[in-house]
Write a protein that holds these residues in place. Sequence first.
Motif, short mmCIF file in Angstrom:
data_model
loop_
_atom_site.label_atom_id
_atom_site.label_comp_id
_atom_site.label_asym_id
_atom_site.label_seq_id
_atom_site.Cartn_x
_atom_site.Cartn_y
_atom_site.Cartn_z
N GLU A 77 0.82 -1.21 0.00
CA GLU A 77 0.00 0.00 0.00
C GLU A 77 0.86 1.26 0.00
N LEU A 78 1.99 1.23 0.70
CA LEU A 78 2.91 2.37 0.68
C LEU A 78 3.46 2.60 -0.72
N GLN A 79 3.79 1.50 -1.42
CA GLN A 79 4.31 1.61 -2.78
C GLN A 79 3.27 2.24 -3.71
N LYS A 80 2.03 1.82 -3.56
CA LYS A 80 0.96 2.39 -4.38
C LYS A 80 0.73 3.86 -4.04
N ARG A 81 0.82 4.19 -2.74
CA ARG A 81 0.63 5.57 -2.33
C ARG A 81 1.74 6.47 -2.87
N GLU A 82 2.96 5.96 -2.90
CA GLU A 82 4.07 6.70 -3.51
C GLU A 82 3.72 7.11 -4.93
N LEU A 83 3.18 6.15 -5.67
CA LEU A 83 2.86 6.41 -7.07
C LEU A 83 1.75 7.44 -7.22
N THR A 84 0.70 7.32 -6.42
CA THR A 84 -0.40 8.29 -6.55
C THR A 84 0.05 9.69 -6.16
N GLN A 85 0.96 9.79 -5.20
CA GLN A 85 1.48 11.12 -4.84
C GLN A 85 2.29 11.72 -5.98
N ILE A 86 3.08 10.89 -6.66
CA ILE A 86 3.82 11.37 -7.83
C ILE A 86 2.87 11.84 -8.91
N LEU A 87 1.84 11.04 -9.18
CA LEU A 87 0.87 11.40 -10.23
C LEU A 87 0.09 12.65 -9.85
N ASP A 88 -0.20 12.83 -8.57
CA ASP A 88 -0.86 14.07 -8.13
C ASP A 88 0.02 15.29 -8.44
N SER A 89 1.33 15.13 -8.23
CA SER A 89 2.26 16.23 -8.53
C SER A 89 2.28 16.52 -10.02
N TYR A 90 2.25 15.47 -10.84
CA TYR A 90 2.20 15.67 -12.29
C TYR A 90 0.91 16.39 -12.69
N LYS A 91 -0.19 15.95 -12.09
CA LYS A 91 -1.48 16.56 -12.40
C LYS A 91 -1.49 18.05 -12.06
N LYS A 92 -0.92 18.39 -10.92
CA LYS A 92 -0.87 19.79 -10.51
C LYS A 92 -0.09 20.63 -11.53
N ALA A 93 0.92 20.02 -12.14
CA ALA A 93 1.72 20.71 -13.15
C ALA A 93 1.11 20.60 -14.55
N ASN A 94 -0.09 20.02 -14.65
CA ASN A 94 -0.78 19.84 -15.93
C ASN A 94 0.04 19.01 -16.94
N ILE A 95 0.79 18.05 -16.42
CA ILE A 95 1.43 17.05 -17.28
C ILE A 95 0.32 16.18 -17.88
N ASN A 96 0.42 15.85 -19.16
CA ASN A 96 -0.65 15.04 -19.76
C ASN A 96 -0.18 13.67 -20.27
N THR A 97 1.12 13.36 -20.15
CA THR A 97 1.63 12.09 -20.66
C THR A 97 2.69 11.55 -19.71
N VAL A 98 2.50 10.31 -19.26
CA VAL A 98 3.46 9.64 -18.39
C VAL A 98 4.09 8.49 -19.16
N LEU A 99 5.43 8.51 -19.27
CA LEU A 99 6.17 7.43 -19.92
C LEU A 99 6.69 6.52 -18.80
N LEU A 100 5.98 5.43 -18.57
CA LEU A 100 6.28 4.54 -17.44
C LEU A 100 7.19 3.39 -17.90
N GLN A 101 8.36 3.28 -17.28
CA GLN A 101 9.29 2.21 -17.64
C GLN A 101 8.66 0.86 -17.27
N THR A 102 8.28 0.12 -18.30
CA THR A 102 7.48 -1.09 -18.15
C THR A 102 8.30 -2.35 -18.40
N ARG A 103 9.08 -2.36 -19.48
CA ARG A 103 10.09 -3.41 -19.67
C ARG A 103 11.43 -2.79 -19.31
N VAL A 104 12.12 -3.37 -18.36
CA VAL A 104 13.30 -2.73 -17.78
C VAL A 104 14.58 -3.33 -18.36
N ARG A 105 14.90 -4.56 -18.00
CA ARG A 105 16.06 -5.27 -18.55
C ARG A 105 15.65 -6.73 -18.77
#
Length: 544
Positions: A77-105
């Motif tokens: 739950e802490l890990q998920k909350r970290e992510l939502t807090q980051i996305l809230d910060s992006y939203k406040k800055a009116n970011i409209n596209t998130v490039l999420l590293q999905t395949r890593v190595r």
Amino acid sequence: MTYTHKLWALLTFFIILSTALHAQEPATSLTPSPKASFPPDLWDTAHPLRETRAVWLTTIGGLDWPRTKATDTRSLELQKRELTQILDSYKKANINTVLLQTRVRASVIYPSAIEPWEQSLTGRAGKAPGYDPLAFCIEECHKRGMELHAWIVCIPIGTTQRQRSYGAASIIRKRKELVKTAKGGEMFMIPGKPETANYIASICKEIVENYDVDGISLDYIRYPEATYRFSDDNLYSKSSGMSKAEWRRDNITRIVKRVHDTVKPIKPWVKLSSSPIGKYDDTQRYSAGGWNCYSAVYQDPQQWLRENYQDMLFPMMYFTGDNFYPFLFDWKENSYGHPVVPGLGIYFLDPKEGRWTLNDVRAQMHTARNSGIGGIAFYRGEFLTGNYKGIYTTACDEFFPYPALTPRMTWTDNTQPPTVPANLKYTNGKLTWNASLPQKEAPVLAGEYILYNVYGSNTYPVDVTDPQNLLATNIRDTQYELKGRDTKVLHHAVTAIDRYGNESPAAQEAKPSVSLPRNINVPQLINRDKANEDEKGKKKRKKK
């Protein structure tokens, strides 16, 4: 260099010079700073209604996320909350596209039938975190009106030691014929083998079939740099009719085309992109210094745009001065009608990484926006939300004070907008409307739904071409609760928008016969006046 190119280069020079004379900033401040005072007209720029505003959200090693390892219910739950807090910060800055590293190595952040779980989620290679991070991030981005593009690292797969930690699930055990070890124990997929293209395309197919992603973005879709001494020249044959350099570029393009040919029949609206080296090649007057797409790492992203193999690019333009501006305009002049979104190396604002000033980045942002190239991307998330040298404050207050739509996919066959939303009403702080329908001859595919944008102003009818009137984007419902800035305007309008960015004409609220501010509760005022009159009456009777 064209006349336009020269004009912009000269303008940029004067911007930087004037800023040096007028604006001072601390060189090493890492704490949020108040909005700086800048010359009033020097940096003025129109806020566009459409532009990509992107951030790379890096998962390798938890660089941006996750910092907490999911080892039990609480830490999950802490890990998920970290992510939502980051996305809230992006939203406040009116970011409209998130490039999420999905395949890593050759490891991924979702339950895959092809590759193992990425170790940064739990701290253990191949261990499931107890939820689906990709699905969670898509859902949370869409709640905030943002697009989610799955960032796929293509060719590097990490060290031999890293791959061994994945055991039987590792690519070196399952498909060892597709990988090769280079200098320092670093391992890479082999571009010269046609099956490599099929393999990477299968990862993209798995994601697109199972997730509602808005884009697939290919990273490190190139040959390794010379320092790794990687070679697959044993697969080259002169009988191909190509030079060795042409053969290598063809190998990389084969991967790009295979991804296109695999993804587009499934979901043609999914935006395909890549992050090439920031300089395509030497320009007529400026050298790329030996580090470019075309001849150093055998990428040909201009061809990918020309042939519509990709919808957009995010070139990694982590340079300043003559290493940035001439190459920005080279991308613009060879974009073939597609958005090219320069990736800005804001990590150089950290004194540990470089000596960039805030004004270095501001000049790049203004020049990119004024050129109409397609948008701006930040590498990477931590340096934006950490407000290094005030970059987050600058993004929020100066560049992105209003939301923006992403560019329309005008190069596709799907350019007909949806029908106009009907029966728009305002009731008790909420807008409601009837659903729109697609207007196209081709069958509607699964996932090809309609979204909605809300506009507002104090002028009737609402002008939906004015970027300042855009209040909310990509709403996935036929109702919207007004809040914050939305409540400070008298009139609202709603448009429908499809997955290709085609927007309908606006549905306007019925024009009121009497204009009353919505933030005033008229019945409450009437009751208050009545109560005041009653109180006055009581006082008069007492005096008598």
